[in-house]
Design an enzyme around this catalytic site. Structure first.
Site, PDB file in Angstrom:
ATOM      1  N   GLN A   1      29.418  37.869  53.331  1.00 39.53           N
ATOM      2  CA  GLN A   1      29.680  39.293  53.128  1.00 39.53           C
ATOM      3  C   GLN A   1      29.220  40.092  54.345  1.00 39.53           C
ATOM      4  O   GLN A   1      28.194  39.813  54.942  1.00 39.53           O
ATOM      5  CB  GLN A   1      29.009  39.801  51.859  1.00 39.53           C
TER       6      GLN A   1
ATOM      7  N   HIS B   1      34.317  40.062  52.438  1.00 31.59           N
ATOM      8  CA  HIS B   1      33.791  41.007  51.451  1.00 31.59           C
ATOM      9  C   HIS B   1      34.195  42.429  51.831  1.00 31.59           C
ATOM     10  O   HIS B   1      34.964  43.065  51.154  1.00 31.59           O
ATOM     11  CB  HIS B   1      32.263  40.891  51.313  1.00 31.59           C
TER      12      HIS B   1
ATOM     13  N   ASP C   1      36.018  42.996  48.406  1.00 32.09           N
ATOM     14  CA  ASP C   1      35.470  43.685  47.239  1.00 32.09           C
ATOM     15  C   ASP C   1      35.758  45.174  47.406  1.00 32.09           C
ATOM     16  O   ASP C   1      35.263  45.809  48.342  1.00 32.09           O
ATOM     17  CB  ASP C   1      33.963  43.441  47.147  1.00 32.09           C
TER      18      ASP C   1
ATOM     19  N   GLU D   1      38.401  41.553  44.702  1.00 31.17           N
ATOM     20  CA  GLU D   1      37.324  41.649  43.720  1.00 31.17           C
ATOM     21  C   GLU D   1      37.184  43.081  43.227  1.00 31.17           C
ATOM     22  O   GLU D   1      37.239  44.029  44.006  1.00 31.17           O
ATOM     23  CB  GLU D   1      36.009  41.178  44.347  1.00 31.17           C
TER      24      GLU D   1
ATOM     25  N   ASP E   1      33.836  41.252  38.514  1.00 31.62           N
ATOM     26  CA  ASP E   1      32.400  41.390  38.746  1.00 31.62           C
ATOM     27  C   ASP E   1      31.844  42.382  37.730  1.00 31.62           C
ATOM     28  O   ASP E   1      31.276  41.987  36.718  1.00 31.62           O
ATOM     29  CB  ASP E   1      32.150  41.846  40.189  1.00 31.62           C
TER      30      ASP E   1
ATOM     31  N   GLN F   1      33.038  36.081  39.134  1.00 34.08           N
ATOM     32  CA  GLN F   1      31.776  36.016  39.865  1.00 34.08           C
ATOM     33  C   GLN F   1      30.633  35.852  38.865  1.00 34.08           C
ATOM     34  O   GLN F   1      30.427  36.706  38.000  1.00 34.08           O
ATOM     35  CB  GLN F   1      31.484  37.254  40.725  1.00 34.08           C
TER      36      GLN F   1
ATOM     37  N   LYS G   1      27.218  36.280  38.762  1.00 37.11           N
ATOM     38  CA  LYS G   1      26.231  36.974  39.593  1.00 37.11           C
ATOM     39  C   LYS G   1      24.845  36.635  39.067  1.00 37.11           C
ATOM     40  O   LYS G   1      24.375  37.232  38.103  1.00 37.11           O
ATOM     41  CB  LYS G   1      26.507  38.470  39.555  1.00 37.11           C
TER      42      LYS G   1
END
Length: 417
Positions: free
Chosen positions: A171, A193, A235, A270, A304, A326, A328
């Site tokens: 990222q 990312h 993202d 994302e 996410d 994801q 997380k």
């Protein structure tokens, strides 16, 4: 092997905690700071240094094994646990968790987690506590068995010992162009990312974002090694929905237009939209997945926000409400739940991305490498921090060391036959 004492040590995460609601509202920046008033409960400023709390288990043979508690960069957003406060977490750990740990047998990871991380006063422990304590318990079980963390996971979850590496995803943070170059020069599997977390970065009708996507693809061919062909993963923090309206068809149209800009690449988007609750997110993401699949797009959506706990992950996997989930890790809680989350995704043919946050520590990142390799997840985040190099080194090297150890053990077993 039992726990005879517990040590707690305050520490720092590898980035900052950010008030996502305030940033999304369009606050100005001043250097590395954001200017304005915090909106999300618990935040005193929009950007705050991330903190951690290490827990050390003193085992009956004198060995001390560690785990790190912390929360994610955007704490309190998308139905996540509130902001991590070291003093509050330390007080709860001392009063509730430490008594459960003392004299516990640490040889069986899952059984010990079930006992130590049981509900308190009818509620789950803070997920940051589950995360850090379970890391330490996994290390304790590995110490008893004289194996790697991954081997403990494979043994207790009845998984075959892995032989293949898991693709690494880096990222960029806000230093997008420089960090993209770093990723390409290091041939990262999945990138970049992009941190598209504001209207300024997304641009009117998403044009600024589309230009960035095309630039990343172009830059890959310009400076990448011959044959290097990464997956492009961005993202967008819900900005497609915010810009075009919370309509699955309009969101899909935009995603397809971005995919058409880079037709030679697999594209991951994302968090295309945040529909405000787990139920709404589930229903609308199913529509987006089905529309993308019907169009034969090379784009895949990654969930996410609103998909945090193991129960959430199972719901999204069963409904196929994302192409990739994801997982997380600090939001999921116990390391064991991350394992179960990957297995749920695999059971239902959904991609499993072992993720986390830039706000984590080197210790938690190394644990994640063992989890991802043991479960053979589809990708793993290079963490912690936003510097790119550090995360690639910490997670990538831990993965390579683990696979080298497992290969050595296989060769030793074959030689003894």
């Amino acid at each position: 092997m039992t726990v005879i004492d517990v040590i707690l040590a305050p520490g720092n995460g590898s980035f900052f905690y950010d008030d996502q609601a305030a940033i999304r509202a369009g606050v100005a920046s001043d250097g590395f700071r954001y200017v304005g008033t915090a909106v999300t409960p618990g935040f005193t400023t929009i950007r705050m240094p991330s903190r951690s709390l290490s827990i050390g288990l003193v085992l009956s043979d004198g060995t001390i094994v560690w785990g790190d508690m912390m929360s994610v960069q955007y704490s309190g957003a998308g139905s996540r646990d509130p902001l991590f406060h070291t003093e509050r977490i330390e007080a709860l750990t001392r009063s509730v968790v430490v008594p459960r740990l003392l004299s516990v047998d640490v040889s069986n990871f899952l059984e010990t987690c079930s006992h130590v991380l049981a509900y308190h006063s009818g509620s789950r422990l803070p997920l940051s506590v589950e995360y850090g304590v379970s890391q330490a318990l996994l290390r304790a079980a590995a110490h008893v068995a004289r194996t790697t963390l991954a081997e403990v996971i494979c043994s207790e979850f009845f998984l075959p010992l892995p032989t293949k590496r898991v693709p690494l995803y880096a990222q960029s943070g806000d230093a997008r162009e420089i960090n993209v170059d770093k990723m390409i020069l290091k041939s990262v599997d999945v990138l970049p990312h992009g941190l598209i977390n504001s209207r300024d970065k997304f641009g009117p009708s998403g044009e600024k974002f589309r230009q960035f996507v095309k630039w990343v693809a172009k830059r890959t061919t310009e400076i990448g090694e011959p044959g290097y062909h990464p997956t492009l993963h961005f993202d967008v923090y819900g900005w497609i929905g915010l810009e075009f309206g919370m309509d699955a068809g309009k969101i899909t149209d935009f995603i397809c237009s971005v995919a058409d800009d880079v037709p030679d690449y697999r594209l991951h988007i994302e968090s295309p939209a945040d529909f405000g609750s787990t139920d709404a997110q589930l229903d609308e993401y199913v529509k987006i997945v089905n529309l993308l699949d019907a169009r034969g797009s090379n784009a895949r959506i990654v969930v996410d926000e609103q998909c945090n706990t193991l129960d959430d992950i199972r719901l999204f996997a069963e409904a196929k409400a994302a192409h990739i989930v994801q997982i997380k890790m600090p939001d999921v809680g116990s390391v064991a739940d991350t394992v179960w989350g990957v297995l749920a995704c695999k059971e239902h043919g959904v991609g499993a991305y072992v993720g986390g946050s830039c706000s984590e520590t080197d210790l938690s990142a190394r644990v994640s490498a063992h989890v991802a390799v043991a479960t053979q997840a589809d990708m793993i985040l290079a963490k912690p921090g936003m510097g790119v190099d550090e995360g690639i080194s910490i997670v990538g090297n831990e993965q390579n060391r683990l696979l080298a150890v497992l290969a050595h053990r296989r060769s030793q077993t074959q030689n003894s036959l």
